[in-house]
Structures are given as structure tokens and as C-alpha cells.
Scaffold this active site. Structure first.
Site, PDB file in Angstrom:
ATOM      1  N   SER A 162       0.844  -1.188   0.000  1.00  0.00           N
ATOM      2  CA  SER A 162       0.000   0.000   0.000  1.00  0.00           C
ATOM      3  C   SER A 162       0.890   1.253   0.000  1.00  0.00           C
ATOM      4  O   SER A 162       1.812   1.358  -0.797  1.00  0.00           O
ATOM      5  CB  SER A 162      -0.963  -0.047   1.191  1.00  0.00           C
ATOM      6  OG  SER A 162      -1.974   0.917   1.079  1.00  0.00           O
ATOM      7  N   HIS A 217      -8.169  -5.008  -0.879  1.00  0.00           N
ATOM      8  CA  HIS A 217      -6.939  -4.313  -0.494  1.00  0.00           C
ATOM      9  C   HIS A 217      -6.401  -4.752   0.865  1.00  0.00           C
ATOM     10  O   HIS A 217      -5.185  -4.874   1.046  1.00  0.00           O
ATOM     11  CB  HIS A 217      -7.185  -2.798  -0.467  1.00  0.00           C
ATOM     12  CG  HIS A 217      -5.949  -2.003  -0.221  1.00  0.00           C
ATOM     13  ND1 HIS A 217      -4.954  -1.852  -1.165  1.00  0.00           N
ATOM     14  CD2 HIS A 217      -5.521  -1.329   0.873  1.00  0.00           C
ATOM     15  CE1 HIS A 217      -3.978  -1.109  -0.672  1.00  0.00           C
ATOM     16  NE2 HIS A 217      -4.297  -0.789   0.574  1.00  0.00           N
ATOM     17  N   ASP A 269      -9.570  -4.714  -5.712  1.00  0.00           N
ATOM     18  CA  ASP A 269      -8.882  -4.085  -4.579  1.00  0.00           C
ATOM     19  C   ASP A 269      -9.822  -3.214  -3.743  1.00  0.00           C
ATOM     20  O   ASP A 269      -9.807  -3.250  -2.520  1.00  0.00           O
ATOM     21  CB  ASP A 269      -7.713  -3.245  -5.097  1.00  0.00           C
ATOM     22  CG  ASP A 269      -6.860  -2.682  -3.994  1.00  0.00           C
ATOM     23  OD1 ASP A 269      -5.859  -3.316  -3.639  1.00  0.00           O
ATOM     24  OD2 ASP A 269      -7.195  -1.605  -3.464  1.00  0.00           O
TER      25      ASP A 269
END
Length: 285
Positions: free
Chosen positions: A95, A266, A211
């Protein structure tokens, strides 16, 4: 004694050749090193003997500190780690951590990274409510530029890579991080940014259509919004075609790996054993 010494040196050289390079892990926004423990344990389980460094700086709310601050502070740690391993290290950033990691690779010439894996990171920027609501639940993407494209907003990590396609002039005027490491805005460091990235043996970009946080999800692979919210893939982007940071060169020399994995949210990339086994371990030499 000479034969014993020769045999020892031979065995030592074989051991060094078979030893996996150390791995440095950099966590994402609003989390910490604990969130990367599964990856760390799995690497050590499947690649015995691997030394794993799990960065514990800028955890939780401090992950909102500016990107350059994080790059320089964590970068010093990574440089110290790298100096202990002249054979090179591998770097994995998840991330926001993947964008911090790229900043380190491009900024520190004394960091010797063999493989850099970007795990669902907003490499081309971010423009989506899913990400905003993680840390700024009251903001909406259409008006977030009013905060982020200001002196105050640029004191947040998110503001440093927020890329509103409808306010590009403000982005170029205020953003102090992303347009510079992408060489969208030229600086005294532009040549270094490109040359340092080109030292990589592998650059792995992992992302996927489910995601739901990185927006557009193709940003994890340097794709981004063009006209009318249509996504322009990496190879059609100016950053690639003009080879501003070396993406095209890495691609043409078979060192750029684009990995698309459907069905992964995600918040599961760094918690999914199959992701580690199938998409991280094969690239860790």
C-alpha cells in the site's frame, strides 16, 4: 591444511550462492510492522535462513507524516541494512509503503536493491473514496483537493500522492512528492531518480481489479485516469512512453513484471498466504 582451507572456502562460496537475500518489509498506512508479520513468517518458513527486516517506523497515525519525511527516515535504516549485505537486498512495500519504498530506491544510491515488489501501492496516485475513508471519513473525493492542494494538506502523506484528474494544475503547483519522483516535474534530482530505479534487477507491480481501495486499481501498475474517468494503462502513459523514470527500459530488458490478481480486497493482500506463496516468493532470490 591447504586442502582443508580450500574445501572450507568452496563450501562457504556455495553457501553464499544458495542463501536468499535479506528482505525488508514496509507496512501500509494506519498500520504497523505487526501487519506484515504473516509475510515475514511465511518467507522464513518457505525460504529458510532468510533474514527479514520488518520496518517499525511511522506506525498508525504517524504513517500520515509527509512522504519525504518517511522516505528519508526509513531510507537511512534501509541504507544501514544494505551496507551489511553487499550482495543486495530485496524490498517489499505494501500500500502506501510501496510508494515510500520506491522513493527510497530512487533517492538513495547507496541502497542496493535486487528485487523491489510493490504490493497494491498507488504508484500513479490516488483518487478514490475507498482510500479516503480509511483516514478521512468526512472527505469526498470531488472536494478533497481543497484540503490536499494546500500548504496544510501537503503536511499529510495522502496529500503528497493525491492526484485529482480534474485539478491537475493545482496538483502540479502544490504536490511536493509524487510529481517529482515520477519526474512529471523536472528537478535537480530527476536524473538520479531514474538512474537509481534502473539499478533494479526486478521491479514487480502487483495489483488487482477487486482491490476496492487503490483507485483506480491500475495505479498499482502505473495506470491512471485519462479523459472522462477512462483508465489509461501504463504502456500508454506518458511516464512510460517518455521513459521518465525508466519503466520502459525496465520493461524492454525484461526486468519489469506486471502481476494482476483478481478476487483480492486491499486489506487482504498482506494477509493472504497464497499471495505470498504464488506472487512474492517466486521473485525473492
Amino acid at each position: 591444511m591447504d586442502k582443508e582451507l580450500l574445501l572450507f572456502m568452496l563450501l562457504l562460496s556455495v553457501h553464499l550462492c544458495l542463501t536468499y537475500k535479506p528482505v525488508v518489509l514496509i507496512h501500509g498506512i494506519m498500520t504497523g510492522s505487526g501487519s506484515m508479520e504473516m509475510i515475514s513468517h511465511r518467507i522464513q518458513e518457505k525460504h529458510p535462513g532468510t533474514v527479514v527486516y520488518n520496518v517499525n517506523r511511522f506506525e498508525s497515525w504517524s504513517s500520515l507524516e509527509t512522504m519525504w519525511h518517511q522516505v528519508l527516515e526509513i531510507g537511512m535504516d534501509v541504507a544501514n541494512i544494505s551496507s551489511k549485505h553487499p550482495e543486495g537486498i530485496n524490498l517489499v512495500g505494501y500500500s502506501q509503503g510501496g510508494l515510500v519504498a520506491r522513493g527510497i530506491v530512487q533517492t538513495f544510491p547507496n541502497v542496493s536493491v535486487s528485487t523491489f515488489i510493490s504490493l497494491s501501492s498507488p504508484q500513479a496516485g490516488q483518487y478514490g473514496a475507498g482510500f479516503l475513508h480509511v483516514v478521512f471519513p468526512g472527505l469526498v473525493k470531488e472536494s478533497a483537493y481543497e484540503l490536499f492542494y494546500s500548504r496544510v494538506g501537503q503536511h499529510t502523506s495522502v496529500g503528497n500522492y493525491w492526484k485529482d484528474p480534474y485539478h491537475q494544475t493545482l496538483y502540479e503547483s502544490y504536490s511536493v512528492y509524487l510529481p517529482y519522483i515520477n519526474n512529471h516535474i523536472q528537478s535537480a534530482k530527476s536524473e538520479d531518480f531514474k538512474n537509481n530505479l534502473l539499478r533494479l534487477k526486478r521491479f514487480v507491480l502487483i495489483g488487482g481489479p477487486d482491490d476496492q481501495v487503490i483507485t483506480p486499481w491500475q495505479s498499482s501498475q502505473f495506470g491512471y485516469y485519462g479523459i472522462n474517468d477512462t483508465v489509461v494503462e501504463m504502456r500508454d502513459q506518458e511516464i512510460y512512453q517518455s521513459d521518465r523514470i525508466g519503466l520502459r527500459t525496465l520493461d524492454e530488458t525484461k526486468r519489469l513484471h506486471i502481476v494482476t490478481v483478481p478476487g483480492v480486497n486491499h486489506f487482504n493482500w498482506h494477509m493472504n498466504v497464497s499471495i505470498v506463496d504464488d506472487y512474492l516468493l517466486p521473485y525473492l532470490d
